[in-house]
Design a protein around this motif. Structure first.
Motif, short mmCIF file in Angstrom:
data_model
loop_
_atom_site.label_atom_id
_atom_site.label_comp_id
_atom_site.label_asym_id
_atom_site.label_seq_id
_atom_site.Cartn_x
_atom_site.Cartn_y
_atom_site.Cartn_z
N GLY A 139 -0.51 -3.50 -6.66
CA GLY A 139 -1.24 -4.76 -6.87
C GLY A 139 -0.31 -5.96 -7.00
N LEU A 140 0.80 -5.77 -7.72
CA LEU A 140 1.77 -6.86 -7.86
C LEU A 140 2.42 -7.20 -6.52
CD1 LEU A 140 3.48 -5.90 -11.23
CD2 LEU A 140 1.92 -7.81 -10.80
N MET A 141 2.72 -6.18 -5.73
CA MET A 141 3.32 -6.43 -4.42
C MET A 141 2.34 -7.15 -3.50
SD MET A 141 5.55 -2.98 -3.72
CE MET A 141 6.15 -3.54 -2.11
N ARG A 142 1.06 -6.77 -3.60
CA ARG A 142 0.05 -7.47 -2.79
C ARG A 142 -0.05 -8.93 -3.20
NH1 ARG A 142 -6.42 -6.58 -2.48
NH2 ARG A 142 -6.74 -8.02 -0.77
N ALA A 143 -0.01 -9.17 -4.52
CA ALA A 143 -0.07 -10.55 -5.01
C ALA A 143 1.16 -11.35 -4.58
CB ALA A 143 -0.18 -10.55 -6.53
N ALA B 49 0.83 -1.21 0.00
CA ALA B 49 0.00 0.00 0.00
C ALA B 49 0.86 1.26 0.00
CB ALA B 49 -0.93 -0.01 1.21
N TRP B 50 1.88 1.29 0.85
CA TRP B 50 2.73 2.47 0.91
C TRP B 50 3.44 2.71 -0.41
CZ3 TRP B 50 2.83 6.33 4.22
CH2 TRP B 50 2.29 6.14 5.49
N THR B 51 3.97 1.66 -1.02
CA THR B 51 4.69 1.82 -2.28
C THR B 51 3.76 2.30 -3.38
OG1 THR B 51 6.21 0.07 -1.63
CG2 THR B 51 6.16 0.64 -3.96
N GLY B 52 2.60 1.70 -3.50
CA GLY B 52 1.65 2.12 -4.53
C GLY B 52 1.21 3.56 -4.37
N GLY C 60 -0.83 5.38 -12.83
CA GLY C 60 -1.24 4.01 -13.14
C GLY C 60 -0.21 2.98 -12.71
N ALA C 61 1.07 3.33 -12.86
CA ALA C 61 2.14 2.41 -12.45
C ALA C 61 2.10 2.16 -10.94
CB ALA C 61 3.50 2.97 -12.85
N GLY C 62 1.73 3.18 -10.18
CA GLY C 62 1.61 3.00 -8.73
C GLY C 62 0.56 1.96 -8.39
N ALA C 63 -0.56 2.01 -9.10
CA ALA C 63 -1.61 1.02 -8.87
C ALA C 63 -1.15 -0.39 -9.25
CB ALA C 63 -2.86 1.40 -9.65
N VAL C 64 -0.46 -0.49 -10.37
CA VAL C 64 0.02 -1.80 -10.83
C VAL C 64 1.07 -2.36 -9.87
CG1 VAL C 64 1.30 -2.97 -12.67
CG2 VAL C 64 -0.52 -1.36 -13.25
N VAL C 65 2.04 -1.53 -9.48
CA VAL C 65 3.10 -1.99 -8.56
C VAL C 65 2.50 -2.42 -7.22
CG1 VAL C 65 5.11 -1.24 -7.23
CG2 VAL C 65 4.96 -0.71 -9.66
N ILE D 53 2.85 6.02 -2.74
CA ILE D 53 3.96 6.94 -2.95
C ILE D 53 4.23 7.13 -4.45
CG2 ILE D 53 6.47 7.18 -2.69
CD1 ILE D 53 6.09 5.96 0.15
N ILE D 54 4.24 6.05 -5.22
CA ILE D 54 4.45 6.17 -6.67
C ILE D 54 3.33 6.98 -7.31
CG2 ILE D 54 4.56 4.89 -8.85
CD1 ILE D 54 5.97 2.63 -7.25
N SER D 55 2.09 6.72 -6.91
CA SER D 55 0.96 7.46 -7.47
C SER D 55 1.03 8.94 -7.08
CB SER D 55 -0.36 6.85 -7.00
OG SER D 55 -0.51 5.56 -7.53
N PHE D 56 1.44 9.23 -5.86
CA PHE D 56 1.55 10.62 -5.41
C PHE D 56 2.62 11.36 -6.22
CE2 PHE D 56 3.39 13.90 -2.61
CZ PHE D 56 2.28 14.71 -2.49
N ILE D 57 3.74 10.71 -6.46
CA ILE D 57 4.79 11.32 -7.28
C ILE D 57 4.25 11.59 -8.69
CG2 ILE D 57 7.03 10.92 -8.39
CD1 ILE D 57 7.82 9.41 -5.78
N GLY D 58 3.50 10.64 -9.25
CA GLY D 58 2.89 10.84 -10.56
C GLY D 58 1.91 12.00 -10.57
N PHE D 59 1.15 12.15 -9.50
CA PHE D 59 0.21 13.26 -9.38
C PHE D 59 0.96 14.59 -9.37
CE2 PHE D 59 -2.05 16.28 -6.65
CZ PHE D 59 -3.25 16.38 -7.33
N CYS D 60 2.06 14.64 -8.62
CA CYS D 60 2.86 15.87 -8.56
C CYS D 60 3.49 16.19 -9.92
CB CYS D 60 3.95 15.74 -7.49
SG CYS D 60 3.30 15.70 -5.82
#
Length: 81
Positions: free
Chosen positions: A53-57, A12-15, A46-51, A17-24
């Protein structure tokens, strides 16, 4: 802190943080009227969501909650009548 642990995982934290950076990134480039930079930010979101999800899996997220077991019904008493 919530008692359910919602979102307190590496996935959750990684996804987020990546999404927040993309937003900025998207926000900065939209102000600069730079279309390719804006879309690069959107791709990061979008990459934040994918990463995440993959980490959760991969087992780094919160385990899914199991469905509640159905309540045991009381045995019906034979009706006299």
């Amino acid at each position: 802190m919530s008692s359910s642990g919602h979102g307190h995982t590496p996935a959750a934290w990684t996804g987020v943080i990546i999404s927040f950076i993309g937003f900025c990134v998207a926000g900065v480039f939209i102000v600069m009227a730079n279309v390719p930079g804006f879309w690069a930010g959107i791709v990061l979101i979008g990459a934040g969501a994918v990463v995440g999800g993959l980490m959760r899996a991969a087992g780094m997220g919160q385990a899914p909650k199991r469905a509640a077991q159905p309540a045991v019904k009381a045995q019906a008493q034979p009706q006299e009548g």
